[in-house]
Design a protein around this motif. Structure first.
Motif, mmCIF file in Angstrom:
data_model
loop_
_atom_site.group_PDB
_atom_site.id
_atom_site.type_symbol
_atom_site.label_atom_id
_atom_site.label_comp_id
_atom_site.label_asym_id
_atom_site.label_seq_id
_atom_site.Cartn_x
_atom_site.Cartn_y
_atom_site.Cartn_z
ATOM 1 N N GLY A 1 0.302 0.348 -3.942
ATOM 2 C CA GLY A 1 0.965 0.455 -2.654
ATOM 3 C C GLY A 1 0.030 0.728 -1.496
ATOM 4 O O GLY A 1 0.429 0.610 -0.330
ATOM 5 N N ARG A 2 -1.210 1.093 -1.810
ATOM 6 C CA ARG A 2 -2.205 1.381 -0.768
ATOM 7 C C ARG A 2 -3.171 0.215 -0.575
ATOM 8 O O ARG A 2 -4.087 0.316 0.241
ATOM 9 N N CYS A 3 -2.993 -0.864 -1.326
ATOM 10 C CA CYS A 3 -3.927 -1.993 -1.296
ATOM 11 C C CYS A 3 -3.354 -3.119 -0.446
ATOM 12 O O CYS A 3 -2.260 -3.629 -0.726
ATOM 13 N N ALA A 4 -4.102 -3.533 0.573
ATOM 14 C CA ALA A 4 -3.679 -4.635 1.439
ATOM 15 C C ALA A 4 -3.973 -5.988 0.818
ATOM 16 O O ALA A 4 -3.435 -7.003 1.265
ATOM 17 N N GLY A 5 -4.838 -6.021 -0.197
ATOM 18 C CA GLY A 5 -5.133 -7.275 -0.862
ATOM 19 C C GLY A 5 -6.536 -7.325 -1.427
ATOM 20 O O GLY A 5 -7.395 -6.499 -1.115
ATOM 21 N N VAL A 6 -6.753 -8.316 -2.293
ATOM 22 C CA VAL A 6 -8.071 -8.631 -2.851
ATOM 23 C C VAL A 6 -8.309 -10.097 -2.556
ATOM 24 O O VAL A 6 -7.494 -10.947 -2.925
ATOM 25 N N ASP A 7 -9.401 -10.413 -1.889
ATOM 26 C CA ASP A 7 -9.601 -11.790 -1.429
ATOM 27 C C ASP A 7 -11.076 -12.172 -1.546
ATOM 28 O O ASP A 7 -11.955 -11.314 -1.671
ATOM 29 N N GLY A 8 -11.326 -13.479 -1.498
ATOM 30 C CA GLY A 8 -12.692 -13.982 -1.508
ATOM 31 C C GLY A 8 -13.382 -13.738 -0.179
ATOM 32 O O GLY A 8 -12.752 -13.782 0.885
ATOM 33 N N VAL A 9 -14.687 -13.500 -0.250
ATOM 34 C CA VAL A 9 -15.452 -13.193 0.957
ATOM 35 C C VAL A 9 -15.963 -14.466 1.639
ATOM 36 O O VAL A 9 -16.414 -14.429 2.787
ATOM 37 N N GLY A 10 -15.893 -15.590 0.923
ATOM 38 C CA GLY A 10 -16.274 -16.853 1.543
ATOM 39 C C GLY A 10 -17.688 -17.305 1.275
ATOM 40 O O GLY A 10 -18.160 -18.297 1.830
ATOM 41 N N PHE A 11 -18.422 -16.577 0.430
ATOM 42 C CA PHE A 11 -19.749 -17.005 0.016
ATOM 43 C C PHE A 11 -19.982 -16.540 -1.406
ATOM 44 O O PHE A 11 -19.119 -15.878 -2.004
ATOM 45 N N THR A 12 -21.132 -16.881 -1.975
ATOM 46 C CA THR A 12 -21.368 -16.665 -3.393
ATOM 47 C C THR A 12 -22.538 -15.712 -3.646
ATOM 48 O O THR A 12 -23.272 -15.334 -2.732
ATOM 49 N N PHE A 13 -22.707 -15.375 -4.906
ATOM 50 C CA PHE A 13 -23.843 -14.562 -5.351
ATOM 51 C C PHE A 13 -25.164 -15.193 -4.940
ATOM 52 O O PHE A 13 -26.096 -14.504 -4.516
ATOM 53 N N GLN A 14 -25.255 -16.519 -5.065
ATOM 54 C CA GLN A 14 -26.494 -17.204 -4.724
ATOM 55 C C GLN A 14 -26.761 -17.190 -3.227
ATOM 56 O O GLN A 14 -27.901 -17.392 -2.797
ATOM 57 N N LEU B 1 -11.463 6.879 -2.933
ATOM 58 C CA LEU B 1 -12.034 7.403 -1.698
ATOM 59 C C LEU B 1 -11.513 6.633 -0.488
ATOM 60 O O LEU B 1 -11.256 7.221 0.578
ATOM 61 N N ALA B 2 -11.329 5.323 -0.637
ATOM 62 C CA ALA B 2 -10.814 4.518 0.468
ATOM 63 C C ALA B 2 -9.467 5.045 0.948
ATOM 64 O O ALA B 2 -9.169 5.011 2.152
ATOM 65 N N CYS B 3 -8.672 5.563 0.020
ATOM 66 C CA CYS B 3 -7.364 6.103 0.398
ATOM 67 C C CYS B 3 -7.471 7.406 1.179
ATOM 68 O O CYS B 3 -6.503 7.823 1.829
ATOM 69 N N GLN B 4 -8.628 8.046 1.129
ATOM 70 C CA GLN B 4 -8.858 9.233 1.959
ATOM 71 C C GLN B 4 -9.417 8.864 3.329
ATOM 72 O O GLN B 4 -9.396 9.685 4.244
ATOM 73 N N MET B 5 -9.928 7.644 3.438
ATOM 74 C CA MET B 5 -10.525 7.189 4.686
ATOM 75 C C MET B 5 -9.539 6.435 5.576
ATOM 76 O O MET B 5 -9.794 6.236 6.769
ATOM 77 N N GLY B 6 -8.436 5.968 5.007
ATOM 78 C CA GLY B 6 -7.468 5.193 5.768
ATOM 79 C C GLY B 6 -6.170 5.032 4.999
ATOM 80 O O GLY B 6 -6.012 5.545 3.895
ATOM 81 N N ARG B 7 -5.251 4.288 5.594
ATOM 82 C CA ARG B 7 -3.916 4.131 4.999
ATOM 83 C C ARG B 7 -3.892 3.068 3.911
ATOM 84 O O ARG B 7 -3.293 3.253 2.865
ATOM 85 N N ARG B 8 -4.557 1.916 4.164
ATOM 86 C CA ARG B 8 -4.569 0.821 3.190
ATOM 87 C C ARG B 8 -5.971 0.229 3.140
ATOM 88 O O ARG B 8 -6.653 0.122 4.159
ATOM 89 N N PHE B 9 -6.402 -0.155 1.952
ATOM 90 C CA PHE B 9 -7.734 -0.735 1.777
ATOM 91 C C PHE B 9 -7.613 -2.169 1.278
ATOM 92 O O PHE B 9 -6.616 -2.558 0.662
ATOM 93 N N GLY B 10 -8.648 -2.943 1.553
ATOM 94 C CA GLY B 10 -8.752 -4.295 1.013
ATOM 95 C C GLY B 10 -10.082 -4.467 0.313
ATOM 96 O O GLY B 10 -11.064 -3.781 0.628
#
Length: 267
Positions: free
Chosen positions: A145-158, A113-122
């Motif tokens: 080719g449509r993925c800009a990356g997978v990265d940490g959000v900077g905080f945890t589950f807790q 669905l993200a690929c229908q909402m924009g060009r590249r998703f992260g």
């Protein structure tokens, strides 16, 4: 219509999260759609945090065996769809060969669905070590080719859990992380894990600086509704062609589950 919702958490361990998710589901489904929430069996994990196990490939795979039994139960109990409400979609290809009802995965549905909402998703994760798994799965979806990356959000589950009571500062931190992903070329953001997704959704966070934030819970449940409806009205169903589509004989599946003791996971 009845949809079996499946979580990778033990829902009894996380009442605030489960309650928020239940309320959001009621808000997004049609009035005549019944969604029943299910989690992993109590005691599956050593704490209320599944990520301690799910960060390891072997334990991720072993815990995924519960999903096989749960999907079979969903079909046997008359559900119209099986909604896998976790981004890594454990054993989704295998499960689709075992049941005839639609099987929808949060990660797969949200990335498409993200690929229908924009060009590249992260994708932004709090289980950062799961990044390579998601990148591999995104490649399997044909979307590398449509993925800009997978990265940490900077905080945890807790950090996420108490934010269900006091969300302000954590949402600001999410926005900062999203801006970092936007700078890398993403024009759509997928929240990596369902607790983060639900926190954002129930607090109305649907965009950052004009970049859409995918509500993966809504996407998963609504896609399940749509596919169940299409199956009823048009007969559209999962392929049964080739290695990844052919269904094994039902009785042989039962025999193999009994042999390995996996049938006991039905509770």
């Amino acid at each position: 219509m009845k949809i079996w919702h499946q979580s990778f958490t033990v829902l009894e361990d996380l009442p605030a999260y489960a309650g928020a998710m239940e309320g959001h589901i009621r808000k997004i489904v049609h009035a005549d759609t019944q969604v029943d929430m299910h989690g992993q069996l109590p005691g599956t994990y050593s704490s209320n945090y599944p990520g301690t196990d799910l960060r390891h490939a072997a334990l991720f795979g072993i815990h995924g065996l519960q999903w096989v039994v749960q999907a079979l139960q969903a079909q046997e109990q008359g559900y119209d769809a099986f909604a896998m409400c976790t981004i890594p979609n454990p054993m989704i290809r295998e499960i689709r060969t075992l049941v005839d009802i639609p099987v929808v995965g949060y990660g797969e549905a949200s990335c498409h669905l993200a690929c229908q909402m924009g060009r590249r998703f992260g994708v932004l994760l709090f289980i950062e070590s799961m990044g390579p798994l998601l990148l591999e799965q995104i490649s399997q979806y044909g979307l590398a080719g449509r993925c800009a990356g997978v990265d940490g959000v900077g905080f945890t589950f807790q950090d996420v859990l108490p934010a269900f009571e006091n969300p302000g500062s954590l949402i600001d931190r999410f926005r900062d992380a999203a801006r970092g992903m936007i700078a890398r070329g993403a024009d759509v953001i997928v929240p990596g894990e369902m607790p983060l997704n639900v926190l954002l959704a129930v607090n109305g966070v649907s965009e950052v600086d004009g970049v859409p934030i995918i509500d993966g819970l809504a996407v998963t449940i609504k896609t399940a509704e749509m596919l169940a409806d299409l199956r009823r009205t048009t007969g559209l169903a999962q392929t049964r062609h080739g290695f990844f589509g052919a269904a094994p004989p039902r009785e042989r599946v039962r025999e193999v589950l009994r042999f390995y003791g996996i049938d006991r996971l039905a509770g």
